[in-house]
Design an enzyme around this catalytic site. Structure first.
Site, PDB file in Angstrom:
ATOM      1  N   THR A 160       8.221   3.861  -7.184  1.00 22.03           N
ATOM      2  CA  THR A 160       7.592   5.177  -7.011  1.00 22.03           C
ATOM      3  C   THR A 160       6.092   5.119  -7.330  1.00 22.03           C
ATOM      4  O   THR A 160       5.475   6.159  -7.594  1.00 22.03           O
ATOM      5  CB  THR A 160       8.284   6.268  -7.860  1.00 22.03           C
ATOM      6  OG1 THR A 160       8.131   5.940  -9.243  1.00 22.03           O
ATOM      7  CG2 THR A 160       9.748   6.408  -7.513  1.00 22.03           C
TER       8      THR A 160
ATOM      9  N   GLU B  88      -0.847   7.312   2.743  1.00 21.90           N
ATOM     10  CA  GLU B  88      -0.294   7.947   1.536  1.00 21.90           C
ATOM     11  C   GLU B  88      -0.784   7.148   0.323  1.00 21.90           C
ATOM     12  O   GLU B  88      -0.995   5.932   0.424  1.00 21.90           O
ATOM     13  CB  GLU B  88       1.240   7.946   1.659  1.00 21.90           C
ATOM     14  CG  GLU B  88       2.000   8.537   0.481  1.00 21.90           C
ATOM     15  CD  GLU B  88       2.174   7.571  -0.658  1.00 21.90           C
ATOM     16  OE1 GLU B  88       2.306   8.022  -1.798  1.00 21.90           O
ATOM     17  OE2 GLU B  88       2.153   6.335  -0.410  1.00 21.90           O
ATOM     18  N   PHE B  89      -0.890   7.776  -0.852  1.00 15.37           N
ATOM     19  CA  PHE B  89      -1.509   7.152  -2.038  1.00 15.37           C
ATOM     20  C   PHE B  89      -0.892   5.802  -2.424  1.00 15.37           C
ATOM     21  O   PHE B  89      -1.608   4.812  -2.601  1.00 15.37           O
ATOM     22  CB  PHE B  89      -1.431   8.128  -3.227  1.00 15.37           C
ATOM     23  CG  PHE B  89      -1.994   7.566  -4.502  1.00 15.37           C
ATOM     24  CD1 PHE B  89      -3.359   7.500  -4.712  1.00 15.37           C
ATOM     25  CD2 PHE B  89      -1.149   7.096  -5.509  1.00 15.37           C
ATOM     26  CE1 PHE B  89      -3.884   6.973  -5.878  1.00 15.37           C
ATOM     27  CE2 PHE B  89      -1.667   6.574  -6.683  1.00 15.37           C
ATOM     28  CZ  PHE B  89      -3.035   6.514  -6.872  1.00 15.37           C
TER      29      PHE B  89
ATOM     30  N   ASP C  39       4.664   4.764 -12.009  1.00 20.85           N
ATOM     31  CA  ASP C  39       3.311   4.946 -12.583  1.00 20.85           C
ATOM     32  C   ASP C  39       3.159   6.382 -13.105  1.00 20.85           C
ATOM     33  O   ASP C  39       2.323   7.132 -12.613  1.00 20.85           O
ATOM     34  CB  ASP C  39       2.229   4.612 -11.531  1.00 20.85           C
ATOM     35  CG  ASP C  39       2.288   5.502 -10.287  1.00 20.85           C
ATOM     36  OD1 ASP C  39       3.364   6.103 -10.027  1.00 20.85           O
ATOM     37  OD2 ASP C  39       1.261   5.628  -9.592  1.00 20.85           O
TER      38      ASP C  39
ATOM     39  N   HIS D  85       7.356  14.356  -5.238  1.00 22.90           N
ATOM     40  CA  HIS D  85       7.745  13.251  -4.366  1.00 22.90           C
ATOM     41  C   HIS D  85       8.823  12.325  -4.950  1.00 22.90           C
ATOM     42  O   HIS D  85       9.850  12.064  -4.322  1.00 22.90           O
ATOM     43  CB  HIS D  85       6.528  12.373  -4.066  1.00 22.90           C
ATOM     44  CG  HIS D  85       5.309  13.120  -3.655  1.00 22.90           C
ATOM     45  ND1 HIS D  85       5.074  13.494  -2.360  1.00 22.90           N
ATOM     46  CD2 HIS D  85       4.232  13.565  -4.369  1.00 22.90           C
ATOM     47  CE1 HIS D  85       3.909  14.122  -2.271  1.00 22.90           C
ATOM     48  NE2 HIS D  85       3.385  14.181  -3.483  1.00 22.90           N
TER      49      HIS D  85
ATOM     50  N   ASN E 272      -1.769  11.583   2.719  1.00 23.33           N
ATOM     51  CA  ASN E 272      -2.409  12.445   1.724  1.00 23.33           C
ATOM     52  C   ASN E 272      -3.665  11.850   1.096  1.00 23.33           C
ATOM     53  O   ASN E 272      -4.472  12.582   0.541  1.00 23.33           O
ATOM     54  CB  ASN E 272      -1.406  12.888   0.641  1.00 23.33           C
ATOM     55  CG  ASN E 272      -0.837  11.728  -0.170  1.00 23.33           C
ATOM     56  OD1 ASN E 272      -1.251  10.583  -0.021  1.00 23.33           O
ATOM     57  ND2 ASN E 272       0.123  12.036  -1.038  1.00 23.33           N
TER      58      ASN E 272
ATOM     59  N   ASP F 265       5.412  13.476 -11.033  1.00 24.76           N
ATOM     60  CA  ASP F 265       6.647  13.367 -10.250  1.00 24.76           C
ATOM     61  C   ASP F 265       7.446  12.125 -10.632  1.00 24.76           C
ATOM     62  O   ASP F 265       8.675  12.129 -10.570  1.00 24.76           O
ATOM     63  CB  ASP F 265       6.379  13.438  -8.737  1.00 24.76           C
ATOM     64  CG  ASP F 265       5.307  12.483  -8.271  1.00 24.76           C
ATOM     65  OD1 ASP F 265       4.426  12.106  -9.059  1.00 24.76           O
ATOM     66  OD2 ASP F 265       5.352  12.092  -7.089  1.00 24.76           O
TER      67      ASP F 265
ATOM     68  N   ASN G 171      -1.343   5.972 -10.628  1.00 25.41           N
ATOM     69  CA  ASN G 171      -1.852   7.315 -10.919  1.00 25.41           C
ATOM     70  C   ASN G 171      -2.909   7.299 -12.025  1.00 25.41           C
ATOM     71  O   ASN G 171      -3.838   8.105 -12.026  1.00 25.41           O
ATOM     72  CB  ASN G 171      -0.704   8.244 -11.322  1.00 25.41           C
ATOM     73  CG  ASN G 171       0.141   8.643 -10.133  1.00 25.41           C
ATOM     74  OD1 ASN G 171      -0.375   8.802  -9.032  1.00 25.41           O
ATOM     75  ND2 ASN G 171       1.441   8.791 -10.349  1.00 25.41           N
TER      76      ASN G 171
END
Ligand code: BDR
Ligand code: CA
Length: 317
Positions: free
Chosen positions: A128, A168-169, A13, A243, A162, A17, A42
């Site tokens: 990812t 985590e996202f 996405d 990441h 995070n 990163d 994202n």
């Protein structure tokens, strides 16, 4: 004799990163990218798909097919991360026009076709972004479970988080999809925040890559400039954690990313813990455990790989 490259589908996405993950995968001879598939995360699916195409244009690798996938999570409402990646999803640089058309067909179908069209054990799936496309693919064609070499996921943490205090996202955005992917009995490597928070783009890293002096290295520096500011303002990091390319570094050279075998469950119903990855580190992993978590990164060698990949792609410009 050098061994054959690892053939991957990169489901992503982009995302600053994710863009670096693309560069590392495309610029290292140990990896062959069969396809890039995109997932809303994202930013909206239209933006991240266009970003993937723009990054391929920057890398001069428009021969790599791009398939668009899920615009939204399986169950949860859509959530994106403009505070980290900006309104475009890749703020901080000028994005070139995509040079090649998007391929027809859904990303989940492209993933199934890539795995079923290859020999058993030949294709590795790398995620990812939120895991919606991978979950859809395995529901569409359950035989991919025994046919993939491995599934490598950037997501989760134990106990790093995070997006919420526990999550985590990528896992938070689509926890049901993540639960499907972690539960299937294929080999899964979770490259979570505990590992990726060791992959910091320091000023020295930016200077090293910037010294290559190519349009692509300038692009990297522009991306990292925005990422640095965003991470400083929203999460109080001095240097941004990059990441997603840690998944690719693990595939290129597993000695760069230490792992530990452990069962992983995704929390779907906690009051404060939805999207948490619950990693059972009590003693040795039970027989038949098919999941592992990344623990320790050799950051010097990791950034060496990223630099080499950007140099290789730049030399080919
Ligand atoms: C993950 O979330 C996204 O913002 C990044 O691209 C990365 O995949 C880190 O939590
Ligand atoms: Ca990502």
């Amino acid at each position: 004799m050098t061994s054959a490259p690892r053939r991957i589908v990169l489901d992503c996405d982009p995302g600053h990163d994710d863009a670096v993950a693309m560069m590392l995968a495309l610029g290292n001879p140990a990896i062959e990218v069969l396809a890039i598939t995109t997932v809303g995360g994202n930013q909206t699916i239209d933006k991240v798909t266009r970003n993937a195409q723009s990054v391929l244009a920057m890398c001069r690798r428009e021969d790599v097919p791009v398939y668009q996938g899920a615009s939204r999570p399986l169950v949860h409402r859509v959530e994106s991360a403009p505070e980290i990646h900006g309104e475009s999803g890749l703020d901080g640089v000028e994005l070139p026009e995509p040079g090649a058309a998007l391929r027809d067909g859904h990303a989940a179908v492209a993933i199934v076709d890539a795995v079923m069209g290859a020999k058993p054990g030949e294709v590795t799936l790398v995620g990812t972004g939120p895991l919606t496309n991978l979950a859809l693919a395995v529901r569409l064609e359950p035989r991919i479970v025994e046919r993939v070499a491995e599934v490598v996921v950037m997501g989760g943490g134990f106990p790093e988080a995070n997006w919420t205090a526990a999550a985590e996202f990528n896992i938070w955005v689509d926890p049901e999809a993540a639960a499907i992917v972690f539960d299937e009995p294929w080999p899964v490597t979770m490259v979570g925040l505990d590992l990726t928070h060791q992959a910091l783009a320091t000023a020295e890293v930016e200077a090293r890559v910037g010294a290559i002096g190519s349009p692509l290295s300038d692009f990297f520096v522009g991306l990292m400039g925005f990422f640095r500011k965003a991470y400083k303002e929203s999460q109080a990091f001095d240097d941004p954690p990059v990441h997603d390319p840690c998944t690719i570094a693990y595939l290129i050279d597993p000695t760069i990313v230490q792992t530990r075998r452990a069962p992983i469950a995704v929390e779907l119903r906690g009051e404060h813990t939805v999207g948490m990855t619950v990693v059972d580190l009590r003693g040795p992993a039970p027989e038949g455990t098919h999941t592992q978590v990344a623990t320790t990164l050799d950051a010097d060698r990791f950034w060496g790989l990223v630099e080499d990949a950007i140099r290789a792609l730049s030399d080919a410009e």
